[in-house]
Each structure stands twice: as structure tokens, then as C-alpha cells.
Design a protein around this motif. Structure first.
Motif, mmCIF file in Angstrom:
data_model
loop_
_atom_site.group_PDB
_atom_site.id
_atom_site.type_symbol
_atom_site.label_atom_id
_atom_site.label_comp_id
_atom_site.label_asym_id
_atom_site.label_seq_id
_atom_site.Cartn_x
_atom_site.Cartn_y
_atom_site.Cartn_z
ATOM 1 N N ALA A 43 -41.917 -10.743 44.474
ATOM 2 C CA ALA A 43 -42.672 -9.613 43.942
ATOM 3 C C ALA A 43 -41.709 -8.688 43.219
ATOM 4 O O ALA A 43 -40.551 -8.533 43.616
ATOM 5 C CB ALA A 43 -43.379 -8.858 45.069
ATOM 6 N N TYR A 44 -42.194 -8.058 42.165
ATOM 7 C CA TYR A 44 -41.345 -7.179 41.359
ATOM 8 C C TYR A 44 -42.075 -5.883 41.036
ATOM 9 O O TYR A 44 -43.310 -5.799 41.085
ATOM 10 C CB TYR A 44 -40.943 -7.876 40.049
ATOM 11 N N LEU A 45 -41.283 -4.887 40.700
ATOM 12 C CA LEU A 45 -41.781 -3.615 40.186
ATOM 13 C C LEU A 45 -40.936 -3.243 38.977
ATOM 14 O O LEU A 45 -39.736 -3.007 39.106
ATOM 15 C CB LEU A 45 -41.679 -2.517 41.249
ATOM 16 N N VAL A 46 -41.544 -3.242 37.802
ATOM 17 C CA VAL A 46 -40.889 -2.759 36.598
ATOM 18 C C VAL A 46 -41.208 -1.271 36.511
ATOM 19 O O VAL A 46 -42.374 -0.893 36.352
ATOM 20 C CB VAL A 46 -41.381 -3.496 35.345
ATOM 21 N N CYS A 47 -40.193 -0.447 36.639
ATOM 22 C CA CYS A 47 -40.405 0.983 36.863
ATOM 23 C C CYS A 47 -39.846 1.797 35.711
ATOM 24 O O CYS A 47 -38.632 1.870 35.509
ATOM 25 C CB CYS A 47 -39.739 1.395 38.175
ATOM 26 N N GLY A 48 -40.734 2.413 34.942
ATOM 27 C CA GLY A 48 -40.343 3.290 33.842
ATOM 28 C C GLY A 48 -41.471 4.264 33.580
ATOM 29 O O GLY A 48 -42.090 4.775 34.517
ATOM 30 N N THR A 49 -41.749 4.553 32.305
ATOM 31 C CA THR A 49 -42.885 5.412 31.975
ATOM 32 C C THR A 49 -44.151 4.874 32.634
ATOM 33 O O THR A 49 -44.949 5.621 33.188
ATOM 34 C CB THR A 49 -43.070 5.493 30.452
ATOM 35 N N GLY A 56 -39.730 -8.612 50.346
ATOM 36 C CA GLY A 56 -39.260 -7.339 49.819
ATOM 37 C C GLY A 56 -39.716 -7.208 48.382
ATOM 38 O O GLY A 56 -40.539 -7.993 47.902
ATOM 39 N N LEU A 57 -39.170 -6.228 47.702
ATOM 40 C CA LEU A 57 -39.599 -5.930 46.339
ATOM 41 C C LEU A 57 -38.383 -5.794 45.436
ATOM 42 O O LEU A 57 -37.459 -5.024 45.728
ATOM 43 C CB LEU A 57 -40.397 -4.622 46.331
ATOM 44 N N HIS A 58 -38.368 -6.555 44.334
ATOM 45 C CA HIS A 58 -37.343 -6.413 43.304
ATOM 46 C C HIS A 58 -37.785 -5.312 42.339
ATOM 47 O O HIS A 58 -38.842 -5.409 41.718
ATOM 48 C CB HIS A 58 -37.164 -7.725 42.533
ATOM 49 N N MET A 59 -36.979 -4.278 42.220
ATOM 50 C CA MET A 59 -37.310 -3.112 41.403
ATOM 51 C C MET A 59 -36.317 -3.050 40.244
ATOM 52 O O MET A 59 -35.099 -3.016 40.460
ATOM 53 C CB MET A 59 -37.224 -1.849 42.266
ATOM 54 N N VAL A 60 -36.815 -3.088 39.005
ATOM 55 C CA VAL A 60 -35.952 -3.081 37.831
ATOM 56 C C VAL A 60 -36.412 -1.996 36.864
ATOM 57 O O VAL A 60 -37.536 -1.507 36.935
ATOM 58 C CB VAL A 60 -35.934 -4.452 37.112
ATOM 59 N N GLY A 61 -35.519 -1.625 35.946
ATOM 60 C CA GLY A 61 -35.860 -0.650 34.921
ATOM 61 C C GLY A 61 -35.266 0.710 35.188
ATOM 62 O O GLY A 61 -34.559 0.938 36.183
ATOM 63 N N GLY A 62 -35.554 1.639 34.279
ATOM 64 C CA GLY A 62 -34.944 2.966 34.333
ATOM 65 C C GLY A 62 -35.260 3.734 35.592
ATOM 66 O O GLY A 62 -34.466 4.579 36.031
ATOM 67 N N GLY A 63 -36.418 3.464 36.203
ATOM 68 C CA GLY A 63 -36.782 4.170 37.425
ATOM 69 C C GLY A 63 -35.858 3.891 38.588
ATOM 70 O O GLY A 63 -35.840 4.655 39.564
ATOM 71 N N THR A 64 -35.070 2.818 38.530
ATOM 72 C CA THR A 64 -34.137 2.512 39.618
ATOM 73 C C THR A 64 -33.012 3.539 39.703
ATOM 74 O O THR A 64 -32.303 3.588 40.708
ATOM 75 C CB THR A 64 -33.534 1.107 39.463
ATOM 76 N N GLN A 65 -32.836 4.342 38.643
ATOM 77 C CA GLN A 65 -31.841 5.409 38.699
ATOM 78 C C GLN A 65 -32.289 6.556 39.597
ATOM 79 O O GLN A 65 -31.473 7.393 39.996
ATOM 80 C CB GLN A 65 -31.560 5.936 37.287
ATOM 81 N N ASN A 66 -33.569 6.617 39.892
ATOM 82 C CA ASN A 66 -34.118 7.635 40.782
ATOM 83 C C ASN A 66 -34.017 7.101 42.212
ATOM 84 O O ASN A 66 -34.909 6.432 42.716
ATOM 85 C CB ASN A 66 -35.567 7.923 40.407
ATOM 86 N N ARG A 67 -32.905 7.399 42.855
ATOM 87 C CA ARG A 67 -32.623 6.835 44.170
ATOM 88 C C ARG A 67 -33.634 7.309 45.217
ATOM 89 O O ARG A 67 -33.944 6.587 46.162
ATOM 90 C CB ARG A 67 -31.197 7.172 44.601
ATOM 91 N N LEU A 68 -34.161 8.516 45.028
ATOM 92 C CA LEU A 68 -35.150 9.016 45.979
ATOM 93 C C LEU A 68 -36.425 8.187 45.894
ATOM 94 O O LEU A 68 -37.018 7.832 46.922
ATOM 95 C CB LEU A 68 -35.450 10.491 45.682
ATOM 96 N N LEU A 69 -36.853 7.836 44.696
ATOM 97 C CA LEU A 69 -38.035 6.993 44.543
ATOM 98 C C LEU A 69 -37.790 5.614 45.148
ATOM 99 O O LEU A 69 -38.686 5.050 45.803
ATOM 100 C CB LEU A 69 -38.416 6.867 43.070
ATOM 101 N N GLY A 100 -46.147 -6.684 40.427
ATOM 102 C CA GLY A 100 -46.836 -7.965 40.477
ATOM 103 C C GLY A 100 -45.951 -9.104 40.908
ATOM 104 O O GLY A 100 -44.893 -8.919 41.520
ATOM 105 N N THR A 101 -46.389 -10.306 40.534
ATOM 106 C CA THR A 101 -45.662 -11.519 40.886
ATOM 107 C C THR A 101 -45.860 -12.553 39.776
ATOM 108 O O THR A 101 -46.819 -12.477 39.009
ATOM 109 C CB THR A 101 -46.149 -12.074 42.237
ATOM 110 N N GLU A 102 -44.929 -13.494 39.706
ATOM 111 C CA GLU A 102 -44.942 -14.506 38.650
ATOM 112 C C GLU A 102 -45.763 -15.716 39.104
ATOM 113 O O GLU A 102 -45.615 -16.195 40.226
ATOM 114 C CB GLU A 102 -43.508 -14.928 38.348
ATOM 115 N N MET A 103 -46.627 -16.208 38.198
ATOM 116 C CA MET A 103 -47.522 -17.305 38.521
ATOM 117 C C MET A 103 -47.397 -18.410 37.477
ATOM 118 O O MET A 103 -47.021 -18.155 36.326
ATOM 119 C CB MET A 103 -48.975 -16.816 38.550
ATOM 120 N N ALA A 104 -47.772 -19.619 37.879
ATOM 121 C CA ALA A 104 -47.793 -20.728 36.927
ATOM 122 C C ALA A 104 -49.051 -20.690 36.063
ATOM 123 O O ALA A 104 -49.032 -21.107 34.903
ATOM 124 C CB ALA A 104 -47.710 -22.063 37.668
#
Length: 498
Positions: free
Chosen positions: A263-269, A410-423, A274-278
Motif C-alpha cells: 500500500a502507498y500514499l502519494v502525499c502532496g497537494t 504498513g504504508l509506503h509514503m512518498v512525495g513532498g508531504g514526507t518532509q512533514n515529520r509530524l504528519l 491505494g495499491t497496485e493491481m494487475a
């Protein structure tokens, strides 16, 4: 995998754009790594013209040209470039190859009320089966239907529709293409038939002649035009690559996941969880939980939910800045840390937050209507946003697990929002699971990976993700045992939205 090659990625979001150079290097153990250097950053502002909100597409073209020139001036010799942007928006090209006006911004109001109107014509469930997308007011379908209802002469004159990254590529290369991941954001592409939905277009009187056959990510397009090459004074006409031109799909390509499924979270604006499917999931349960099926790279589909994301925070900051109270994002996060926990919550996807005149007022309005304390200070407002986003992520993850019958570790979190350590920490706390955060520049990195695939430097998506895992630091967040998160989740679920 060969080292020493460099590529140029343009990654553009709703508020800013970046030009970054990626180089394959080799460490002391002979392991290849990707080194990323930002060479240019520029703002991306919406422009109000009369009653409509537009993108300043020619300014963006100017910034892309500047980025190419700077790459060569700084000593790089990129073999290729790729462009990724937000989804859904487009430009129309006439028979002479010229752009018909500035593209509309997805937050323009001309699509208000059209979801209900189109559903009445097509049927909600039928439309979902034919597109697999959440019903979002900014989808390309509703933008074109709004133009049809307004009797826009552009639809009569236009020969070709080019989605934003493909439009910019055309203005640099003179080559018209439609890239697959971006096509699937339109709600006019049928994932079941893997083709444009021409019967739907006919029902809505949207001209099907505008649409090109999609090509897949990792395809070489062609070089810069001689005119652009001469204008920029560069020694070679570098080649354009159709990357995962939808920035979400580029970001997902850069998720350094070793396990499957994940599962992933692309975090920005925006936040996309979601998750990747065939294969796409086009059933009623997917529609009722408001998930989308977006085309991904490497022949995948992304089962994901669009969540309002850090737009909430960005708009509050913009409002405070314009009022003379200029605070940096780190200052706002520090103030949120010091504010009381779980004082008040919002549902991030309440429609009032989509394009308000005052985000702060709308947040206070929601809290007042739901009988909660109204946040007064900047810290209270930001903490309300961050805790609410973390709880929304938990809800969306549990819904994804229900749809896929899978428990994610767990959750893979990528993108600019990962700079917000509190989030990031709030998200781990809300989920009660590990969060692995990074890389920050995921969309640009995924953009580069598809260029490397096109050049034969990476064999496939799996090898590319291993390259990401070797090249960039990943921060792990473990849940802190605060039982108040469970009580807050009950409050959040009482807001009643899926």
C-alpha cells in the motif's frame, strides 16, 4: 544497467514546478545508484481571466525551456527529458497546429453540478463500469461537457486534444501524443476495452476526433524541434520520452517496495492512497467506496482514493501570508506540535474545502457545525488538519483492504508531504502500523526511471524500484501507543463520508 548516463525530469504540480537531472553513478561496492540534482524551480500560479480560472501554459513552456538550457549550461548532457504534471487538464490544437487559448484550471467553477447531470444521462453505475474513476468535478469529461453546454466554438475548431504534459511536449517537439496514464484520468477512457469510450462521447456530444490512441510509458517520442534547439543554443536536440506523465503514476513508480502487494500514499497537494493491481476493479463496491482505477506504469492499474491532502494547509498558509502573517511551513508544524491534541477534527474531503474563498473560515465553520471547539490559533488549525488527514488515511487504507481482501503490513509514503515529520508520525499513530517515508521527489524520480527504461538502462519497473531503494534514504515511523487515536477515529467516522 550502465552508469554515467543522465536524464532530465520536469515535475510540475499545482503550485510549483521543478527541473531535475538524474545521473547513474556507482558506489565503492560497484552498486549502481541514482543521483538527483535540482537545477531549476519555478512557481505555477492559476490566473483568473473574467469568470474562468486558467493555467499560464506559455509561462510554463518558458520555464521548461529555461530548465533545458540550464542543464547544458551547468555541464550536463542529458540524453532525454520527460514531463509529468497533474491530471485531467488539457489544451486544444487547431488544424494549423496552434493552441486554442489557455487551458482551464481544474478548480474552475464551470463544472459545478455536472456530475449529477451526466449521471442522469448515463447512469452512475454504468459510467463507473466504463471509466473506473471516482466522480470528481474536475475530470476531463465534465470539463468538455461544460464547454459543450456553453457552445464553445473551440470544440468545433479543434482537431486534437492534448493533456497537459503531452501539450507541453508537443510545444517542444512538434509531435502529438497521448500517454496512457494521463488518458486514464479523463473518465473518457474505458479500462475494460483499453480504448477511448466513443459511445459515451457520442451520448454527450463530445467529438471523438479529438483523441489520439494512447502510448505506454517508456516510449521514446522524438527530439526537440530545430527551432527550439537553436533558440536554446544547445549542442544537441535531446529526445522526449513519454514517462508516466501523470505525476501520481510517476510517484508510484518510485515507491521502493520490495514486497508484494503493498500500500502507498502519494502525499502532496493531493493525497492518493491505494495499491497496485494487475487489473482494474470496476465493481459496485469500488464505486461506492469512491476509489479510482488509474492506469499505471509497467502495465499496472492503481486502485486508489483521491484525498484533499496538503492543499488544506497550503491554502491556510497562503491566506495568512496575504494577511501579513507570514509563517514558514516548519514554523506552522512546530505550532501544531505545541497545540492540544484531538481538540477538533474535519473531514478533509468535505466539498466546502475544494476551492473556498477562505480555507480557515471553512475549517472553523465545519467544526462549529459538528459541535466541536472552533480552532482559533494557527497551531490549532494546522493540528486539526494534520490529525484529520491521518485519520482519513486510516479510513482509506481499511477500505482498500476491504476491496482487495488483503492486510498490508504498513504504508509506503512518498512525495513532498514526507518532509512533514509530524504528519508522518500522526499517520503511523492513526494506522497503528509502520510508515516508511521517502523519497521526497518521488514524481521526478519515477519520471527519471521511465526514461532509463526507455534508454535500456533499467530492464523493468522492478529493477527500477530496487535502484530507488539503494539510492535514497527511507525514514521509518512506528506507531506511538496513544489510545486517544482510537477515540478520535470514532469521532471522525461519525462525520459520515466514505
Amino acid at each position: 544497467m550502465t552508469t554515467g548516463k543522465s536524464v532530465l525530469a520536469f515535475d510540475m504540480g499545482a503550485s510549483s514546478g521543478r527541473a531535475l537531472v538524474g545521473q547513474l553513478t556507482e558506489d565503492s561496492n560497484g552498486q549502481s545508484k541514482l543521483q538527483v540534482t535540482e537545477i531549476h524551480r519555478f512557481p505555477n500560479h492559476a490566473i483568473q481571466v473574467g469568470n474562468h480560472l486558467h493555467w499560464d501554459i506559455l509561462r510554463l513552456l518558458h520555464e521548461l525551456k529555461k530548465g533545458i538550457r540550464l542543464a547544458f549550461q551547468q555541464g550536463y548532457s542529458p540524453l532525454t527529458f520527460g514531463i509529468d504534471t497533474w491530471g485531467v487538464d488539457f489544451g486544444l490544437i487547431d488544424g494549423n497546429g496552434e493552441l486554442l487559448g489557455n487551458p482551464y484550471h481544474y478548480r474552475d467553477s464551470h463544472t459545478e453540478g455536472l456530475i449529477e447531470e451526466v449521471n442522469a444521462i448515463i447512469g452512475q453505475e454504468a459510467l463507473f463500469r466504463q471509466s473506473g474513476l471516482q466522480f470528481m468535478p474536475f475530470n476531463t469529461l465534465y470539463q468538455l461537457y461544460a464547454m459543450k453546454k456553453a457552445a464553445s466554438p473551440k470544440l468545433d475548431i479543434a482537431q486534437t486534444l492534448l493533456l497537459t504534459p503531452d501539450l507541453l511536449t508537443y510545444l517542444l517537439t512538434g509531435i502529438k501524443i497521448c500517454e496512457f496514464t494521463m488518458a486514464t484520468t479523463t473518465q473518457l477512457f474505458n479500462p475494460g476495452t483499453q480504448a477511448w469510450n466513443e459511445p459515451l462521447m457520442a451520448q454527450l456530444e463530445i467529438p471523438s476526433r479529438l483523441f489520439l490512441k494512447p502510448i505506454h510509458p517508456g516510449t521514446l517520442i522524438g527530439p526537440l524541434t530545430p527551432a527550439v534547439t537553436a533558440e536554446l543554443g544547445i549542442p544537441t536536440a535531446i529526445q522526449a520520452v513519454a514517462v508516466g506523465t501523470h505525476d501520481t503514476e510517476s510517484a508510484i513508480a518510485a515507491v521502493p517496495a520490495g514486497e508484494e502487494p503493498f500500500a502507498y500514499l502519494v502525499c502532496g497537494t493531493w493525497s492518493l492512497l491505494g495499491t497496485e493491481m494487475a487489473q482494474p476493479q470496476l465493481g459496485r463496491d469500488t464505486m461506492e467506496l469512491e476509489f479510482s482505477n488509474e492506469g499505471g506504469v509497467g502495465g499496472t492499474y492503481q486502485l486508489l482514493k483521491n484525498i484533499m491532502g496538503l492543499w488544506l494547509l497550503q491554502e491556510c498558509k497562503r491566506e495568512w501570508d496575504e494577511g501579513g502573517n507570514e509563517l514558514s511551513f516548519p514554523e506552522l508544524v512546530r505550532m501544531a506540535e505545541e497545540a492540544a491534541s484531538f481538540r477538533s477534527l474535519i473531514h478533509p474531503d468535505d466539498p466546502r474545502f475544494f476551492a473556498p474563498a477562505s480555507m480557515v473560515d471553512k475549517i472553523r465553520e465545519f467544526c462549529g457545525e459538528t459541535g466541536q471547539p472552533i480552532p482559533q490559533t494557527e497551531g490549532e488549525v494546522i493540528r486539526c488538519i494534520l490529525e484529520s488527514l491521518a485519520l482519513r488515511y486510516r479510513q482509506a487504507l481499511e477500505q482498500a483492504e476491504k476491496l482487495t481482501d488483503t492486510r498490508y503490513g504498513g504504508l509506503h509514503m512518498v512525495g513532498g508531504g514526507t518532509q512533514n515529520r509530524l504528519l508522518c508520525q500522526f499517520t503511523a499513530n492513526a494506522l497503528g502500523r509502520s510508515v516508511w517515508a521517502g523519497p521526497v521527489e518521488a514524481s521526478a524520480i519515477g519520471n527519471m526511471l521511465l526514461q532509463l527504461v526507455a534508454l535500456g538502462q533499467c530492464a523493468n519497473l522492478q529493477e527500477a524500484r530496487k535502484l530507488v531503494a539503494r539510492s535514497f534514504p527511507i525514514d521509518a515511523y512506528e506507531p506511538e501507543g496513544d489510545k486517544n487515536w482510537a477515540a478520535a477515529y470514532e469521532t471522525f467516522m461519525g462525520f459520515g463520508r466514505v
